[in-house]
Scaffold this motif. Structure first.
Motif, PDB file in Angstrom:
ATOM      1  N   THR A  45      12.686  -4.152   4.749  1.00 19.65           N
ATOM      2  CA  THR A  45      12.532  -3.137   5.800  1.00 19.65           C
ATOM      3  C   THR A  45      12.718  -1.721   5.252  1.00 19.65           C
ATOM      4  O   THR A  45      11.964  -0.809   5.609  1.00 19.65           O
ATOM      5  N   SER A  46      13.674  -1.524   4.357  1.00 27.72           N
ATOM      6  CA  SER A  46      13.925  -0.165   3.828  1.00 27.72           C
ATOM      7  C   SER A  46      12.735   0.338   3.015  1.00 27.72           C
ATOM      8  O   SER A  46      12.440   1.541   2.990  1.00 27.72           O
ATOM      9  N   ILE A  60       6.452  -6.649  15.345  1.00 34.09           N
ATOM     10  CA  ILE A  60       7.334  -5.481  15.463  1.00 34.09           C
ATOM     11  C   ILE A  60       7.714  -5.335  16.944  1.00 34.09           C
ATOM     12  O   ILE A  60       6.830  -5.288  17.799  1.00 34.09           O
ATOM     13  N   PRO A  64      12.500  -9.047   6.588  1.00 33.96           N
ATOM     14  CA  PRO A  64      13.816  -8.405   6.797  1.00 33.96           C
ATOM     15  C   PRO A  64      14.396  -7.805   5.521  1.00 33.96           C
ATOM     16  O   PRO A  64      15.054  -6.752   5.565  1.00 33.96           O
ATOM     17  N   LEU A  97       9.708  -0.039   3.676  1.00 27.16           N
ATOM     18  CA  LEU A  97       8.651   0.418   4.574  1.00 27.16           C
ATOM     19  C   LEU A  97       8.585   1.937   4.589  1.00 27.16           C
ATOM     20  O   LEU A  97       7.503   2.529   4.666  1.00 27.16           O
ATOM     21  N   GLN A 107       9.501   1.791  15.052  1.00 27.98           N
ATOM     22  CA  GLN A 107       8.923   1.217  13.830  1.00 27.98           C
ATOM     23  C   GLN A 107       7.404   1.034  13.980  1.00 27.98           C
ATOM     24  O   GLN A 107       6.651   1.299  13.044  1.00 27.98           O
ATOM     25  N   ALA A 139       5.553  -7.640  11.657  1.00 25.08           N
ATOM     26  CA  ALA A 139       6.848  -7.081  11.242  1.00 25.08           C
ATOM     27  C   ALA A 139       7.049  -7.225   9.728  1.00 25.08           C
ATOM     28  O   ALA A 139       6.574  -8.198   9.126  1.00 25.08           O
ATOM     29  N   PRO A 140       7.748  -6.270   9.113  1.00 29.41           N
ATOM     30  CA  PRO A 140       8.069  -6.409   7.690  1.00 29.41           C
ATOM     31  C   PRO A 140       9.107  -7.511   7.465  1.00 29.41           C
ATOM     32  O   PRO A 140       9.871  -7.854   8.374  1.00 29.41           O
TER      33      PRO A 140
END
Length: 601
Positions: free
Chosen positions: A468-469, A499, A465, A471, A504, A462-463
């Motif tokens: 995230t945008s 993820i 937090p 990504l 996503q 997962a990216p």
């Protein structure tokens, strides 16, 4: 001694047993002139006195003629050793057993090597006769300690924290990205199984299935070819949890290691220190820093920025250009000219990075090409920034930041090897420095095609937090929720928060990595059925144990390892199979290619 006819092992008899009749089983370690022998089993050694009287002549003949490493049963009386003949180096050194009856259970033929730890044997010979090598004290200790640590880990995870031990399949299908996988043919034309490089997808699916906390001592497989100190099959402590964050996983692993840590290796302190990927690269030139010694990378760009030195100006013209250096303590005393030349050649050949050395003479003056092109004020600032003492040697590199850091990070370790070979101890093998490395980039440019991206960890990470945008706008700048555990400069564990959104995950696979998401359709569909947030980690058990026992190779903590070429020298695997055996799998071997490959090897 339960379930077997022996009364004691060879390592447990003491003065308190004097007068008792005992029955021992073991191997003859040593025999001296028909007077006594030393019997060995998994727990230790016991001295056996061979009777010299006529009534026991048959026993004397039997034991005196038995070859070393023969398996025997001895029954006799425990006696104190004569005064002055005690052996304080042996736990059983205060007693001996006077043999009354004996039996040779199996005689040993001439050995390919002596079963003694101090006898040097080639690794190829040790692996060819691995069953003999396993009799050595060191391998016995390593494997028993490994078993003990794994048992403690099971207790901690299952009994104390509610984890469920679940086996996952070994036959699966190909996973995009990551290491190369072994293929297993099936009876369906053109279809193959794949041996999983880790149970990654299965443990995530277990979280979707509501198991909440999973753990497994997992066998994993990677077809990495000839890589030193790697194994095509290896073991990891595999863990996954639902509703957890990065801090939760880190605290779990710290508690797990503290609980299972062997007493004889001292204690470990928690929490472990942490540093970001960028900090590790900037200070140590690697994402797995050995923090047992100093020699950190120092950025001296600002001290040289105003100079007219061409190589400095060129370096600082890069978007992330830097001038960095490491200081080798007492390098002028311990390193020879050929050592310094070898270090410079290493940086050139491996990283295409030029290195300049600066030596501080005993009188405090500098010996370096830099003195001809940089003023005294800047020289003094560099000395101060690097805390350079007399007889120290500095290695300086200028250029693109990552390449400079990687080159100096490698030279830092090579320099430490040279200093230690010359007698200066830098890295205490009895200390254990754990470190978390966090905030890795989520994606890296592919080496073969830098315009394309690949996962720095794996495509399920997962990216961060906060990123995230990014990504969706600039994936190259996204940090990940990936964390590595480092011990004494070795990666011993790695994991991430996963993820858990199908949307996503599909975007990462299709738009960023340009992978065919159809291969992972089962996982993507599972994420659409209410997948909980989840994360996990895997500890490399072989590497961890090898560091705990200070073994020179991970092969020394595995019962039946492969050679560095991935071969089993004892059993002769891999091996040829006949065309008739291949027929059900619809496979034919190109013997022309096979002959070429055989000639290469």
């Amino acid at each position: 001694n339960s379930f077997v006819p022996r009364t004691n092992t060879c390592g447990e008899l003491r003065s308190a047993h004097v007068g008792q009749e005992v029955t021992l089983y073991g191997w003859i370690q040593y025999q001296r002139q028909g007077l006594f022998l030393v019997l060995r089993d998994f727990q230790g050694l016991t001295q056996i006195i061979i009777p010299q009287d006529e009534a026991h002549s048959h026993i004397k003949k039997l034991l005196s003629n038995a070859p070393v490493e023969s398996v025997v049963r001895v029954t006799g009386i425990v006696s104190p050793r004569p005064p002055g003949q005690e052996n304080p180096k042996m736990p059983t050194g205060d007693i001996e057993v006077k043999a009354e009856t004996a039996e040779i259970l199996n005689s040993c033929k001439k050995l390919p090597f002596e079963i003694k730890d101090f006898i040097k044997k080639s690794e190829a010979l040790r692996m060819q006769y691995r069953y003999l090598d396993l009799r050595s004290f060191q391998l016995q200790y390593n494997l028993r300690l490994r078993s003990r640590i794994v048992m403690r880990m099971r207790e901690y995870l299952c009994n104390l924290h509610g984890f469920v031990d679940i086996e996952t399949p070994t036959l699966f299908k190909r996973t995009p990205g990551g290491a190369k996988e072994f293929l297993v043919p099936s009876r369906e034309v053109g279809k193959f199984y794949s041996l999983p490089q880790s149970p990654q997808q299965f443990k995530q699916l277990l979280m979707v299935g509501g198991l909440d906390r999973y753990f497994q001592v997992a066998r994993c497989y990677r077809d990495e070819g000839s890589r030193p100190d790697r194994q095509p099959e290896f073991t990891q402590i595999d863990i996954e949890m639902s509703f957890v964050n990065q801090a939760g996983i880190q605290r779990l692993i710290e508690g797990l290691l503290q609980y299972s840590w062997p007493e004889e290796r001292g204690s470990i302190t928690t929490p472990f220190p942490s540093m970001t990927y960028e900090e590790a690269l900037a200070d140590y030139g690697t994402d797995k820093p050995d923090t047992r010694f100093g020699m950190k990378l120092v950025d001296i760009s600002d001290f040289l920025r105003g100079s007219d030195v061409q190589f400095v100006r060129n370096a600082l013209s890069y978007p992330r250009g830097a001038v960095k250096a490491i200081c080798i303590p007492q390098g002028a005393k311990y390193l020879k000219n050929k050592d310094l030349e070898a270090l410079k050649e290493s940086a050139k050949s491996r990283f295409n990075q030029e290195i300049m050395e600066i030596i501080r003479r005993p009188d405090g003056s500098l010996k370096s090409p830099l003195t001809k092109i940089v003023g005294e004020k800047q020289q003094s600032e560099v000395i101060q920034a690097l805390n350079m003492q007399r007889d120290d040697v500095v290695l300086l590199a200028a250029g693109e930041h990552k390449r400079v850091c990687s080159a100096l990070g490698s030279l830092r370790l090579e320099s430490a090897d040279l200093l230690e070979a010359a007698g200066l101890l830098l890295r205490d093998p009895t200390t254990f420095h754990f470190l978390w490395v966090v905030d890795f980039p989520l994606f890296l440019p592919k080496e073969e095609n830098p315009t394309e991206l690949e996962s720095a960890h794996h495509p399920f990470t997962a990216p961060h937090p906060s990123d995230t945008s990014l990504l969706y706008s600039d994936p190259t700048k996204v940090r990940s929720q990936h964390y590595d555990l480092v011990l004494n400069g070795n990666e011993v564990g790695g994991g991430s928060i996963r993820i858990h959104s199908a949307e996503q995950q599909r975007f990462v696979l299709e738009k960023v990595l340009k992978e065919d998401s159809e291969v992972l359709s089962h996982l993507l569909e599972a994420l659409e059925f209410g997948a909980p947030p989840h994360g996990g980690i895997a500890l490399g058990l072989d590497r961890l144990i090898s560091l705990i026992v200070n073994a020179p190779s991970i092969r020394d903590v595995i019962a039946f390892p492969k050679s560095f070429r991935g071969r089993d020298l004892m059993g002769g695997a891999p091996d040829y199979v006949t065309p008739e055996e291949l027929e059900p799998y619809h496979i034919q071997v190109s013997w022309l290619l096979a002959e070429k490959e055989a000639k290469k090897n």
